[in-house]
Design an enzyme around this catalytic site. Structure first.
Site, PDB file in Angstrom:
ATOM      1  N   CYS A   1       0.651  13.640 -38.414  1.00  0.00           N
ATOM      2  CA  CYS A   1       0.422  14.044 -37.030  1.00  0.00           C
ATOM      3  C   CYS A   1      -0.995  14.507 -36.788  1.00  0.00           C
ATOM      4  CB  CYS A   1       1.399  15.146 -36.672  1.00  0.00           C
ATOM      5  SG  CYS A   1       2.968  14.462 -36.253  1.00  0.00           S
TER       6      CYS A   1
ATOM      7  N   PRO B   1     -16.230  11.202 -68.046  1.00  0.00           N
ATOM      8  CA  PRO B   1     -15.952  10.274 -66.943  1.00  0.00           C
ATOM      9  C   PRO B   1     -14.515  10.404 -66.435  1.00  0.00           C
ATOM     10  CG  PRO B   1     -15.842   9.126 -69.042  1.00  0.00           C
ATOM     11  CD  PRO B   1     -16.235  10.548 -69.358  1.00  0.00           C
TER      12      PRO B   1
HETATM   13  N1  LLP Z   1     -17.171  16.773 -65.111  1.00  0.00           N
HETATM   14  C1  LLP Z   1     -17.235  17.723 -64.179  1.00  0.00           C
HETATM   15  C2  LLP Z   1     -17.726  19.052 -64.539  1.00  0.00           C
HETATM   16  C3  LLP Z   1     -16.855  17.429 -62.860  1.00  0.00           C
HETATM   17  O1  LLP Z   1     -16.933  18.380 -61.940  1.00  0.00           O
HETATM   18  C4  LLP Z   1     -16.385  16.138 -62.540  1.00  0.00           C
HETATM   19  C5  LLP Z   1     -15.967  15.828 -61.184  1.00  0.00           C
HETATM   20  C6  LLP Z   1     -16.310  15.183 -63.558  1.00  0.00           C
HETATM   21  C7  LLP Z   1     -16.721  15.535 -64.838  1.00  0.00           C
HETATM   22  C8  LLP Z   1     -15.811  13.802 -63.336  1.00  0.00           C
HETATM   23  O2  LLP Z   1     -16.598  13.090 -62.449  1.00  0.00           O
HETATM   24  P1  LLP Z   1     -16.316  11.522 -62.176  1.00  0.00           P
HETATM   25  O3  LLP Z   1     -16.633  10.777 -63.448  1.00  0.00           O
HETATM   26  O4  LLP Z   1     -14.881  11.379 -61.816  1.00  0.00           O
HETATM   27  O5  LLP Z   1     -17.213  11.186 -61.063  1.00  0.00           O
HETATM   28  N2  LLP Z   1     -12.477  14.583 -55.299  1.00  0.00           N
HETATM   29  C9  LLP Z   1     -13.745  13.886 -55.226  1.00  0.00           C
HETATM   30  C10 LLP Z   1     -14.465  13.891 -56.535  1.00  0.00           C
HETATM   31  C11 LLP Z   1     -14.779  15.270 -57.029  1.00  0.00           C
HETATM   32  C12 LLP Z   1     -15.411  15.244 -58.382  1.00  0.00           C
HETATM   33  C13 LLP Z   1     -15.450  16.609 -58.932  1.00  0.00           C
HETATM   34  N3  LLP Z   1     -15.963  16.698 -60.247  1.00  0.00           N
HETATM   35  C14 LLP Z   1     -13.502  12.456 -54.751  1.00  0.00           C
HETATM   36  O6  LLP Z   1     -12.358  12.104 -54.497  1.00  0.00           O
HETATM   37  O7  LLP Z   1     -14.440  11.699 -54.604  1.00  0.00           O
END
Ligand code: LLP
Length: 444
Positions: free
Chosen positions: A368, A298
């Site tokens: 900008c 997470p």
């Molecule tokens: N594990 C893997 C292999 C991942 O690719 C990700 C997120 C996570 C865990 C963690 O996921 P979470 O629990 O944070 O949802 N920049 C985007 C989010 C991209 C997530 C990429 N991978 C945003 O700002 O929404």
């Protein structure tokens, strides 16, 4: 909704002071803005720790045990890596930079797992040399390269294979990863993932621990995770039948959604864990598979709601009959999520926390380009130049995705706890902007 009416409940300690200002973990946000300047990323340290503990405890009844790997990509300054280590979690890293930060924070290497669809040879060597818990191998190329590197270094590297479960996660197109047409992982098609398993088992310098899958991010529908579990179980059963291999570990990735606005109703961590562990226990019985050690990754659901961003309001421009633009001293460089994913946020004026909103305005950044907007159509109490705007739920994927676009300086980060604030990242200076840049006229 909280007793503050227009301020929704987030997983951080928000209170209104006697002066009618907003505070986080006992720290008055208007004072923080004065002391550290704006824009400013503010975290409730207790909230970060509580989220880690919630994940840690949720697996207490799962008997093969579990390891919670905080996803570094969400937010990983050194202090965060240290906090995560103190709370007993591990780290999911996906670059040499994240690995370096984890090791600098003193994270035990066996609690580090390395993700990514195109790890460089240098990164893989660094991981093998550090003796990390597992490399999550994403493709055939990496299988070959990693085996060769581990052999050269005289080590046997533990690996998991990333399987693409082809699960539709109901989230933004750019942040879903588990669908079949994706750059990530081995697709469950034409025996490709089984073939990868066979190669991993035959590789002299690799030891296969099990499988990994991650279906996407900001997910509210928990049944997507159950479908992923079912798909991976089915695959593990086929692997057992074909190759006689049974897993020791299963990593289910991250993805739990959080509250950005009042419209979001995120599911509790405990419910996610209950649903996936139950699906796994029942499924393993049905398929005759041993229960694997469980890993999860997470990111957002640990850091997201624990953080907010403070800005100072500058110009307020009303276009009669159209809208009022309230401009702040940051924008897409400190939070690119609105421009990238049409993300929605909620905000209040920290120095007017008891004043009900009386205007609907749109909050603009200072870059900008017209796309540099932070919030469209936000009710606020008569915003004026000099007011401090607090944008909620900016703890994940903001600092970590920040840029110096327009040569704006990257904001400072402070952790708040029991009325005390601690600077954990200094605001950049103009000198920092030139660091590493070389003059055309240098004489060396
Ligand atoms: N594990 C893997 C292999 C991942 O690719 C990700 C997120 C996570 C865990 C963690 O996921 P979470 O629990 O944070 O949802 N920049 C985007 C989010 C991209 C997530 C990429 N991978 C945003 O700002 O929404």
């Amino acid at each position: 909704m909280s007793s503050k009416g227009w301020i929704p409940n987030y997983a951080l300690d928000l209170t209104v002071t006697e002066r009618g200002t907003l505070s986080v973990a006992g720290c008055d946000l208007t004072q923080l803005a004065k002391e550290y300047g704006t824009p400013l990323y503010v975290y409730d340290e207790g909230a970060l720790r509580r989220r880690c503990q919630e994940y840690y405890r949720a697996f207490a009844d799962y008997s093969p045990g579990a390891l919670v790997l905080y996803a570094s990509k969400a937010f990983l300054p050194l202090a965060m890596a240290e906090l995560v280590k103190e709370e007993g979690l591990g780290l999911d890293v996906m670059s040499g930079g994240e690995l370096y930060t984890a090791l600098q924070a003193g994270m035990p290497p066996e609690r580090i797992y390395f993700n990514g669809n195109n790890k460089s040879e240098t990164e893989l060597s660094e991981a093998v040399e550090a003796g990390i818990g597992g490399v999550i191998v994403d493709n055939f190329h990496e299988l070959a390269v990693l085996d060769e590197i581990a052999g050269r270094l005289g080590k046997v590297q533990r690996v998991l294979l990333r399987i693409n479960p082809g699960v539709e996660a109901h989230t933004h197109e750019y942040i879903k990863t588990g669908q079949l047409d994706s750059k990530f992982g081995f697709p469950l098609l034409e025996g490709l993932a089984v073939e990868a398993t066979r190669i991993a088992l035959d590789s002299e310098n690799l030891r296969l621990l099990g499988f990994h899958c991650h279906i996407g991010s900001q997910i509210f529908a928990l049944d997507s995770f159950e479908v992923a579990v079912e798909t991976v179980l089915d695959f593990a059963a086929r692997v057992k039948a074909k190759l006689g291999y049974t897993w020791k570990e299963l990593n289910l990735g991250g993805g739990l959604g959080i509250r950005y606005t009042q419209d979001d109703e995120p599911k509790p961590v405990a419910e996610l864990v209950k649903r996936i562990t139950e699906a796994l226990v029942v499924g393993c019985q049905r398929y005759g598979l041993p229960l694997p050690k469980l890993l999860v990754e997470p990111g957002r659901s640990i850091a997201g709601e624990a953080g907010l961003t403070l800005y100072t309001i500058g110009s307020v421009k009303t276009i009669p009959g159209i809208r009022t633009y309230v401009a702040v001293d940051g924008g897409m460089p400190d939070n690119p999520r609105v421009a990238l994913y049409q993300a929605r946020y909620n905000a209040v004026i920290a120095n007017k926390a008891t004043v009900p909103p009386d205007k609907v305005v749109s909050v603009a950044g200072k870059c900008c380009e017209s796309g540099d907007m932070l919030i469209w159509d936000l009710p606020l109490p008569s915003p004026k130049s000099g007011d401090i705007l607090a944008v909620f739920s900016t703890g994940a994927y903001t600092y970590s995705m920040a840029s110096n676009y327009n040569r704006l300086l990257r904001p400072a980060v402070v952790f708040c706890k029991d009325g005390e604030s601690q600077l954990v990242v200094k605001r950049q200076t103009y000198r920092d902007l030139l660091r590493g840049e070389l003059s055309l006229n240098r004489r060396d």
